[in-house]
Write a protein that holds these residues in place. Structure first.
Motif, PDB file in Angstrom:
ATOM      1  N   PHE A 180       1.488  -1.980   1.803  1.00 27.89           N
ATOM      2  CA  PHE A 180       0.162  -1.669   1.279  1.00 27.89           C
ATOM      3  C   PHE A 180      -0.306  -0.290   1.724  1.00 27.89           C
ATOM      4  O   PHE A 180      -0.943   0.426   0.948  1.00 27.89           O
ATOM      5  CB  PHE A 180      -0.853  -2.730   1.693  1.00 27.89           C
ATOM      6  CG  PHE A 180      -0.659  -4.041   0.989  1.00 27.89           C
ATOM      7  CD1 PHE A 180      -0.489  -4.105  -0.385  1.00 27.89           C
ATOM      8  CD2 PHE A 180      -0.654  -5.223   1.703  1.00 27.89           C
ATOM      9  CE1 PHE A 180      -0.316  -5.310  -1.034  1.00 27.89           C
ATOM     10  CE2 PHE A 180      -0.479  -6.439   1.064  1.00 27.89           C
ATOM     11  CZ  PHE A 180      -0.311  -6.478  -0.298  1.00 27.89           C
ATOM     12  N   TRP A 214       4.639 -11.874   0.013  1.00 26.62           N
ATOM     13  CA  TRP A 214       3.917 -12.198   1.232  1.00 26.62           C
ATOM     14  C   TRP A 214       3.325 -13.607   1.163  1.00 26.62           C
ATOM     15  O   TRP A 214       3.452 -14.388   2.105  1.00 26.62           O
ATOM     16  CB  TRP A 214       2.822 -11.173   1.483  1.00 26.62           C
ATOM     17  CG  TRP A 214       2.042 -11.431   2.720  1.00 26.62           C
ATOM     18  CD1 TRP A 214       2.461 -11.291   4.007  1.00 26.62           C
ATOM     19  CD2 TRP A 214       0.690 -11.891   2.789  1.00 26.62           C
ATOM     20  NE1 TRP A 214       1.452 -11.627   4.863  1.00 26.62           N
ATOM     21  CE2 TRP A 214       0.345 -12.001   4.144  1.00 26.62           C
ATOM     22  CE3 TRP A 214      -0.260 -12.206   1.834  1.00 26.62           C
ATOM     23  CZ2 TRP A 214      -0.899 -12.426   4.565  1.00 26.62           C
ATOM     24  CZ3 TRP A 214      -1.503 -12.623   2.255  1.00 26.62           C
ATOM     25  CH2 TRP A 214      -1.808 -12.729   3.606  1.00 26.62           C
ATOM     26  N   ILE A 215       2.709 -13.931   0.025  1.00 24.64           N
ATOM     27  CA  ILE A 215       2.142 -15.274  -0.126  1.00 24.64           C
ATOM     28  C   ILE A 215       3.256 -16.323  -0.102  1.00 24.64           C
ATOM     29  O   ILE A 215       3.127 -17.372   0.536  1.00 24.64           O
ATOM     30  CB  ILE A 215       1.307 -15.374  -1.419  1.00 24.64           C
ATOM     31  CG1 ILE A 215       0.027 -14.550  -1.262  1.00 24.64           C
ATOM     32  CG2 ILE A 215       0.972 -16.817  -1.756  1.00 24.64           C
ATOM     33  CD1 ILE A 215      -0.779 -14.407  -2.533  1.00 24.64           C
ATOM     34  N   ALA A 257       4.254  -6.432   5.137  1.00 25.14           N
ATOM     35  CA  ALA A 257       3.363  -6.382   3.974  1.00 25.14           C
ATOM     36  C   ALA A 257       2.308  -5.298   4.169  1.00 25.14           C
ATOM     37  O   ALA A 257       2.004  -4.544   3.232  1.00 25.14           O
ATOM     38  CB  ALA A 257       2.701  -7.742   3.764  1.00 25.14           C
ATOM     39  N   THR A 272       4.675  -7.122  -3.357  1.00 26.75           N
ATOM     40  CA  THR A 272       4.368  -7.395  -1.956  1.00 26.75           C
ATOM     41  C   THR A 272       3.457  -8.603  -1.832  1.00 26.75           C
ATOM     42  O   THR A 272       3.666  -9.463  -0.971  1.00 26.75           O
ATOM     43  CB  THR A 272       3.701  -6.166  -1.299  1.00 26.75           C
ATOM     44  OG1 THR A 272       4.604  -5.076  -1.368  1.00 26.75           O
ATOM     45  CG2 THR A 272       3.351  -6.434   0.139  1.00 26.75           C
ATOM     46  N   MET A 273       2.449  -8.673  -2.691  1.00 26.34           N
ATOM     47  CA  MET A 273       1.530  -9.809  -2.634  1.00 26.34           C
ATOM     48  C   MET A 273       2.255 -11.123  -2.903  1.00 26.34           C
ATOM     49  O   MET A 273       2.064 -12.106  -2.167  1.00 26.34           O
ATOM     50  CB  MET A 273       0.449  -9.607  -3.686  1.00 26.34           C
ATOM     51  CG  MET A 273      -1.000  -9.599  -3.271  1.00 26.34           C
ATOM     52  SD  MET A 273      -1.404  -9.532  -1.575  1.00 26.34           S
ATOM     53  CE  MET A 273      -2.072 -11.132  -1.373  1.00 26.34           C
TER      54      MET A 273
END
Length: 72
Positions: A55, A27-28, A51, A23-24
């Motif tokens: 989380f 997302w970035i 995102a 996800t990180m």
């Protein structure tokens, strides 16, 4: 805890770690690509909410793992 439950908890923990890391990264990457392409704020907010949902799911599963270990 029984060995089967330990293995199940370990599997859940691995899935959670992959979800958090994936996800990180996604997302970035989406934020970076979105700034280059110029997506509207509406779609950027949608990506942020997706995102955040991932989380929150990960936090709930981590809490479940923690509670199961406290019982065992």
């Amino acid at each position: 805890m029984a060995p089967d439950k330990d293995a199940l908890q370990a599997k859940k923990a691995r899935v959670v770690s992959l979800v958090i890391a994936g996800t990180m990264v996604l997302w970035i990457g989406a934020q970076w690509i979105g700034s280059k392409v110029g997506i509207s704020t509406r779609y950027a907010l949608l990506l942020d909410l997706l995102a955040l949902a991932a989380f929150v799911w990960a936090l709930i599963v981590v809490y479940q793992i923690w509670r199961a270990r406290q019982k065992g």
